[in-house]
Scaffold this motif. Structure first.
Motif, PDB file in Angstrom:
ATOM      1  N   CYS A  26       1.983 -10.438   6.713  1.00 15.84           N
ATOM      2  CA  CYS A  26       1.248  -9.565   7.637  1.00 15.84           C
ATOM      3  C   CYS A  26       2.190  -9.069   8.719  1.00 15.84           C
ATOM      4  O   CYS A  26       2.689  -9.869   9.521  1.00 15.84           O
ATOM      5  CB  CYS A  26       0.109 -10.329   8.305  1.00 15.84           C
TER       6      CYS A  26
ATOM      7  N   ASN B  55      -0.840  -3.828   9.729  1.00 21.25           N
ATOM      8  CA  ASN B  55      -2.134  -3.422  10.294  1.00 21.25           C
ATOM      9  C   ASN B  55      -2.149  -3.704  11.791  1.00 21.25           C
ATOM     10  O   ASN B  55      -1.901  -4.844  12.173  1.00 21.25           O
ATOM     11  CB  ASN B  55      -3.260  -4.203   9.615  1.00 21.25           C
TER      12      ASN B  55
ATOM     13  N   PRO C  15       0.851  -1.185   0.000  1.00 20.57           N
ATOM     14  CA  PRO C  15       0.000   0.000   0.000  1.00 20.57           C
ATOM     15  C   PRO C  15       0.888   1.237   0.000  1.00 20.57           C
ATOM     16  O   PRO C  15       2.029   1.173   0.444  1.00 20.57           O
ATOM     17  CB  PRO C  15      -0.775  -0.083   1.318  1.00 20.57           C
TER      18      PRO C  15
ATOM     19  N   LEU D  21     -10.420  -6.380   4.376  1.00 17.34           N
ATOM     20  CA  LEU D  21      -9.389  -7.414   4.552  1.00 17.34           C
ATOM     21  C   LEU D  21      -9.895  -8.760   4.050  1.00 17.34           C
ATOM     22  O   LEU D  21      -9.141  -9.550   3.473  1.00 17.34           O
ATOM     23  CB  LEU D  21      -8.962  -7.493   6.019  1.00 17.34           C
TER      24      LEU D  21
ATOM     25  N   LEU E 248       1.442  -6.217   4.178  1.00 19.21           N
ATOM     26  CA  LEU E 248       0.447  -5.353   4.805  1.00 19.21           C
ATOM     27  C   LEU E 248       0.717  -5.232   6.293  1.00 19.21           C
ATOM     28  O   LEU E 248       0.818  -6.238   7.002  1.00 19.21           O
ATOM     29  CB  LEU E 248      -0.948  -5.962   4.599  1.00 19.21           C
TER      30      LEU E 248
ATOM     31  N   LEU F  55      -7.895   0.752   3.056  1.00 15.42           N
ATOM     32  CA  LEU F  55      -7.457  -0.011   1.880  1.00 15.42           C
ATOM     33  C   LEU F  55      -8.344   0.283   0.686  1.00 15.42           C
ATOM     34  O   LEU F  55      -9.569   0.379   0.836  1.00 15.42           O
ATOM     35  CB  LEU F  55      -7.554  -1.514   2.153  1.00 15.42           C
TER      36      LEU F  55
ATOM     37  N   ASN G  56       3.371   3.325   2.935  1.00 14.63           N
ATOM     38  CA  ASN G  56       3.604   2.108   3.712  1.00 14.63           C
ATOM     39  C   ASN G  56       4.932   2.193   4.459  1.00 14.63           C
ATOM     40  O   ASN G  56       5.770   3.031   4.146  1.00 14.63           O
ATOM     41  CB  ASN G  56       3.614   0.884   2.799  1.00 14.63           C
TER      42      ASN G  56
ATOM     43  N   HIS H  37      -1.690   0.386  10.971  1.00 11.26           N
ATOM     44  CA  HIS H  37      -0.789   0.785   9.900  1.00 11.26           C
ATOM     45  C   HIS H  37       0.195   1.881  10.300  1.00 11.26           C
ATOM     46  O   HIS H  37      -0.205   2.940  10.786  1.00 11.26           O
ATOM     47  CB  HIS H  37      -1.654   1.260   8.723  1.00 11.26           C
TER      48      HIS H  37
END
Ligand SMILES: Cc1ncc(COP(=O)(O)O)c(C=O)c1O
Length: 409
Positions: free
Chosen positions: A216, A186, A136, A200, A184, A166, A139, A188
């Motif tokens: 993750c 989270n 993303p 998600l 990702l 997102l 990030n 974030h």
């Protein structure tokens, strides 16, 4: 979306690259770590920069480690490669409760040198040269360098800028046959978003349909505000052989310097990650593992106190930014302890803005461009510091901003 690499070298340092491998020559020290280095030379700076919580490690953890050092002659030796059995068992119990199935401490957990080692090992395990990895934008800056270190190609999918949630459709659009994984984090870093469960779940379907891995980064899994739930992709049964999840003791137990975290993955993947762990670390520091075990098994009120203090600091930072609304816009963080402040001054890139803020007002922030293209025109603010530090930093910005002129140095 692409990113100007040169824009990220805050110090202006020119690296000698003759004889240096391509994979190393092309990466940078993240601006998160560079800005404090520059500030240490400038002197007298107050930090809204690196995400270091102000809290000391709990006395019960420190005491237990001191006792261990004095009383156990083996405490200074290597542990088993994947970590002390007792720690992996304690992790497996905690994680099993969270993911809703039994976690095997011997086959699915490896204790690492912070989440950082876990993330680097995860990326190196699944990414080959030329593979695309979706991130993303904005990030966490180090994810970008980790992908480049594996000679992968970071592909940015912008978040919704009005709430930093997102945009799964944007992610779907950038999936190609070369896409290998999505990374990702989270809650974030750097936006403070707590991603919606509904998005998600759509992302989980996309991962399965396109035969991808999802890495993750759960460093802030404990840190959501206002009583909101946190949804973890580790709980989605169909993802169990595609998820590599990384966890950290750094922020939850105020243990950033102990350097201990862990990675959770299905046996076949973990076996491969373990090869990298063995090659780069052998094992996480033994005493830090003992500290982590004490943290997991001991009273959890230190975590509750950290959460409450950070929620209070979030509200303080939001109040101070609202008072500066002539200069900044922002989205209120729902988790972690960061926010992206969008500055309303035209014609200045985030690196120049953050460097001038540092040199002229003596306030450390992180230039938004370090977090991906969507981060441009923002600075990242961390509210891990004390109330006094936060107020001092904002007092300085309040004095400095009205006199900001383009083209001056
Ligand atoms: C999103 C994210 N991932 C990983 C890390 C690294 O954590 P650790 O200290 O466990 O290596 C950080 C540290 O700030 C972080 O913000």
């Amino acid at each position: 979306m692409t990113l100007s690499r040169s824009a990220l070298v805050a110090s202006g340092k020119v690296y000698q690259t003759r004889g240096i491998s391509r994979r190393v020559a092309q990466i940078n020290i993240s601006a998160i770590k560079e800005m404090p280095l520059i500030a240490s030379k400038v002197g007298g700076c107050v930090s809204l920069g690196q995400g270091i919580p102000s809290f000391p490690t709990s006395p019960h953890i420190v005491e237990a480690v001191c006792r261990k050092m004095r009383e156990d002659p083996d405490s200074g030796k290597y542990t088993l490669g994947p970590g002390m059995s007792e720690l992996r068992e304690a992790v497996a119990v905690r994680l099993g409760g969270q993911v809703g199935r039994t976690v095997d401490p011997d086959k699915e957990i490896c204790v690492t040198v912070g989440a950082m080692e876990a993330l680097s090992a995860a990326v190196l395990t699944v990414v080959d040269r030329g593979d695309e990895v979706i991130l993303p934008s904005p990030n966490y800056a180090s994810h970008i360098e980790q992908v480049l270190l594996a000679e992968g190609v970071p592909v940015f999918a912008p978040l919704h800028e009005d709430n930093w949630q997102l945009d799964v459709e944007r992610i779907r659009e950038v999936v190609t046959p070369r896409t290998r994984a999505i990374i990702l984090c989270n809650p974030h870093n750097p936006t403070g978003a707590n991603f919606a469960e509904s998005d998600l779940r759509v992302l989980a379907d996309l991962v399965i349909k396109n035969d991808l891995f999802i890495i993750c980064d759960e460093t802030y899994d404990f840190l959501v505000y206002d009583g909101q739930p946190h949804f973890s992709l580790t709980t989605v049964p169909g993802l169990s052989d595609r998820v590599i999840a990384t966890f950290s003791f750094s922020k939850k137990y105020a243990m950033t310097g102990w350097r201990v975290g862990y990675v959770y993955a299905a046996e076949g993947i973990l076996d491969q990650i373990m090869k990298i762990h063995d090659a780069v670390a052998i094992c996480a520091p033994s005493l830090s593992q003992y500290a982590a075990l004490t943290a997991l098994e001991g009273p959890q009120d230190c975590v509750t106190e950290i959460k409450a203090a950070l929620q209070w600091r979030r509200d303080l930072v939001c109040r101070r930014l609202t008072d500066l609304n002539e200069f900044f816009g922002y989205v209120k963080p729902q988790g972690a302890y960061y926010l992206m402040a969008r500055y309303k001054l035209q014609g200045v890139d985030s690196m120049t803005f953050a460097l001038r803020l540092l040199h002229e007002a003596r306030v450390i922030t992180i230039p938004g461009a370090a977090f991906g293209p969507t981060g441009e025109n923002h600075i990242r603010i961390s509210f891990g510091g004390t109330e006094t530090e936060i107020n001092e930093a904002f007092d300085r910005m309040e004095r400095w901003l009205p006199g900001f002129r383009l083209g001056e140095n």
